[in-house]
Design an enzyme around this catalytic site. Structure first.
Site, PDB file in Angstrom:
ATOM      1  N   TRP A 257       0.826  -1.217   0.000  1.00 55.41           N
ATOM      2  CA  TRP A 257       0.000   0.000   0.000  1.00 55.41           C
ATOM      3  C   TRP A 257       0.854   1.259   0.000  1.00 55.41           C
ATOM      4  O   TRP A 257       0.549   2.222  -0.717  1.00 55.41           O
ATOM      5  CB  TRP A 257      -0.981  -0.005   1.178  1.00 55.41           C
ATOM      6  CG  TRP A 257      -2.029  -1.059   0.983  1.00 55.41           C
ATOM      7  CD1 TRP A 257      -2.212  -2.187   1.729  1.00 55.41           C
ATOM      8  CD2 TRP A 257      -2.998  -1.130  -0.075  1.00 55.41           C
ATOM      9  NE1 TRP A 257      -3.234  -2.938   1.208  1.00 55.41           N
ATOM     10  CE2 TRP A 257      -3.738  -2.318   0.105  1.00 55.41           C
ATOM     11  CE3 TRP A 257      -3.319  -0.317  -1.163  1.00 55.41           C
ATOM     12  CZ2 TRP A 257      -4.768  -2.706  -0.756  1.00 55.41           C
ATOM     13  CZ3 TRP A 257      -4.350  -0.694  -2.025  1.00 55.41           C
ATOM     14  CH2 TRP A 257      -5.049  -1.872  -1.813  1.00 55.41           C
TER      15      TRP A 257
ATOM     16  N   ASP B  35      -1.042   6.562   6.725  1.00 56.57           N
ATOM     17  CA  ASP B  35      -2.194   5.798   6.254  1.00 56.57           C
ATOM     18  C   ASP B  35      -2.574   4.836   7.379  1.00 56.57           C
ATOM     19  O   ASP B  35      -1.843   3.900   7.679  1.00 56.57           O
ATOM     20  CB  ASP B  35      -1.788   5.016   4.985  1.00 56.57           C
ATOM     21  CG  ASP B  35      -2.902   4.105   4.471  1.00 56.57           C
ATOM     22  OD1 ASP B  35      -3.963   4.027   5.114  1.00 56.57           O
ATOM     23  OD2 ASP B  35      -2.693   3.462   3.409  1.00 56.57           O
TER      24      ASP B  35
ATOM     25  N   LYS C   7     -12.299  -0.947   6.697  1.00 55.28           N
ATOM     26  CA  LYS C   7     -11.625  -1.957   7.520  1.00 55.28           C
ATOM     27  C   LYS C   7     -12.095  -1.880   8.973  1.00 55.28           C
ATOM     28  O   LYS C   7     -12.592  -2.839   9.518  1.00 55.28           O
ATOM     29  CB  LYS C   7     -10.103  -1.765   7.484  1.00 55.28           C
ATOM     30  CG  LYS C   7      -9.490  -1.930   6.111  1.00 55.28           C
ATOM     31  CD  LYS C   7      -9.465  -3.396   5.721  1.00 55.28           C
ATOM     32  CE  LYS C   7      -8.752  -3.634   4.407  1.00 55.28           C
ATOM     33  NZ  LYS C   7      -9.315  -2.926   3.264  1.00 55.28           N
TER      34      LYS C   7
HETATM   35  N1  PMP Z   1      -4.245   1.670   2.434  1.00 53.76           N
HETATM   36  C1  PMP Z   1      -4.409   0.524   3.115  1.00 53.76           C
HETATM   37  C2  PMP Z   1      -3.579   0.292   4.342  1.00 53.76           C
HETATM   38  C3  PMP Z   1      -5.332  -0.431   2.683  1.00 53.76           C
HETATM   39  O1  PMP Z   1      -5.511  -1.566   3.356  1.00 53.76           O
HETATM   40  C4  PMP Z   1      -6.087  -0.168   1.518  1.00 53.76           C
HETATM   41  C5  PMP Z   1      -7.076  -1.148   0.969  1.00 53.76           C
HETATM   42  N2  PMP Z   1      -7.811  -1.771   1.824  1.00 53.76           N
HETATM   43  C6  PMP Z   1      -5.882   1.021   0.854  1.00 53.76           C
HETATM   44  C7  PMP Z   1      -4.960   1.925   1.335  1.00 53.76           C
HETATM   45  C8  PMP Z   1      -6.663   1.348  -0.394  1.00 53.76           C
HETATM   46  O2  PMP Z   1      -7.956   1.646  -0.002  1.00 53.76           O
HETATM   47  P1  PMP Z   1      -9.187   1.722  -1.026  1.00 53.76           P
HETATM   48  O3  PMP Z   1      -9.454   0.338  -1.489  1.00 53.76           O
HETATM   49  O4  PMP Z   1     -10.275   2.283  -0.169  1.00 53.76           O
HETATM   50  O5  PMP Z   1      -8.798   2.630  -2.119  1.00 53.76           O
END
Ligand code: PMP
Length: 341
Positions: free
Chosen positions: A105, A174, A198
């Site tokens: 990520w 994040d 989450k």
């Molecule tokens: N950052 C983290 C730590 C994630 O776990 C995720 C996806 N679950 C994201 C960013 C991307 O998020 P999204 O699918 O809402 O774009």
């Protein structure tokens, strides 16, 4: 699958039943309005109460200082991979940002930021993602506009146990998959963001908590819905927000407060994850968690079965037997081939 008592106890730690039951109760008639939250105008007084209530409860839960703004946005965590550089790169003439890449990520976030400015990868490039190199080895740029890291890598299971030190450069985190599960000092951050799906509700809304002096430097190409100044100036209502997701998020915040707040969530996260790590560590190598013990996530635990590379047949069997025991969605992310987590 041996259904260990400690794992079965997990059902106690779910807010699912209470929050969903309340949402179900209010589904077609929200607080005697005669309509559902989905039908309320986002500018109505009923929705304003939902939005303000959610913000106030989040402020209580995280003890957010007054010089921080809370914004409710769309676009998910991935939207923030773009929104952050678009809003923050111009904070310094360097137009450069430091990225601590500890998993896929943060790697994606760095890749996105590189479209808009310079990105300095603070750690040596690797695909291993099983540890956090000692901060003394990081190549930080004191002139960077911000320093970015992912507090919990949801796929690779790398979680920071401490807030990294930095030299006056705004720290951006994040926290999509560990927000509200450990006590944090918000004043150490320039900004924190988290997609809701989450830990705090259903997909659709993304939280941004940002120090107010960092707002107002968006690049001219920043899409207006991602411009933090515009969204703050409009109380997150520049355009129609994801009203139902904000409502669910508000219910989750209330539920967490009722349980005893972040300290309680942290206690449960430690209990639940320790139960799984104990089974892994005492399995004589049958279950293999590749992570350095100092950065093991309390939220998501990747492991292989049979060997470090995983025995395909055993993992398939595990997933099938787990499903029979009503332990669903254990199959790992498509980016980590066939692992279970
Ligand atoms: N950052 C983290 C730590 C994630 O776990 C995720 C996806 N679950 C994201 C960013 C991307 O998020 P999204 O699918 O809402 O774009």
């Amino acid at each position: 699958v041996v259904a260990d008592d400690r794992l079965i106890e997990r059902s106690k730690y779910y807010c699912k039943s209470e929050v969903l039951a309340q949402a179900q109760k209010e589904m077609v008639n929200y607080k005697s309005t005669g309509v559902s939250v989905m039908e309320l105008s986002h500018r109505s007084s009923d929705f304003t109460k939902i939005l303000t209530g959610a913000e106030n409860n989040l402020r209580k839960l995280l003890n957010i200082p007054n010089n921080y703004k809370v914004i409710f946005l769309q676009g998910g965590g991935t939207g923030q991979f773009s929104a952050l550089p678009l809003n923050l790169l111009a904070l310094k003439p360097s137009m450069s940002a430091d990225y601590v890449v500890t998993g896929s990520w943060s790697a994606k976030a760095a890749q996105e930021a590189a479209k808009y400015g310079k990105v300095n990868l603070v750690l040596p490039k690797t695909k291993k993602y099983t540890d956090i190199p000692d901060p003394s080895t990081w190549t930080l740029n004191p002139e960077a506009s911000y320093l970015y890291y992912c507090a919990n890598e949801t796929i690779h299971g790398v979680e920071f146990q401490h807030i990294p030190e930095f030299c006056g450069v705004p720290l951006i985190a994040d926290m999509s998959s560990n927000i509200l599960t450990r006590d944090i000092d918000v004043s150490k951050f320039g900004a924190i963001f988290a997609g809701a799906q989450k830990n705090i509700g259903c997909a659709g809304v993304t939280l941004v908590i940002i120090r107010e002096d960092l707002i107002g430097k968006a690049l001219p190409i920043c899409p207006i819905i991602f411009d933090f100044q515009v969204q703050v100036g409009n109380n997150s209502l520049y355009n129609t927000p994801p009203t139902y997701s904000i409502y669910i998020m508000g219910l989750v915040f209330e539920w967490i407060l009722e349980q005893g707040g972040v300290a309680k969530m942290e206690e449960w996260a430690i209990k639940k994850s320790s139960a799984v790590y104990d089974v892994i560590d005492s399995s004589n190598g049958f279950y293999v968690c590749p992570l350095d013990k100092g950065c093991r996530s309390r939220m998501n635990i990747p492991f292989r079965i049979g060997s470090a590379q995983g025995d395909e047949a055993l993992e398939k069997k595990f997933i099938q037997e787990a499903e029979n025991a009503k332990l669903i969605s254990l199959k790992g992310h498509r980016n980590v081939k066939r692992s279970v987590s």
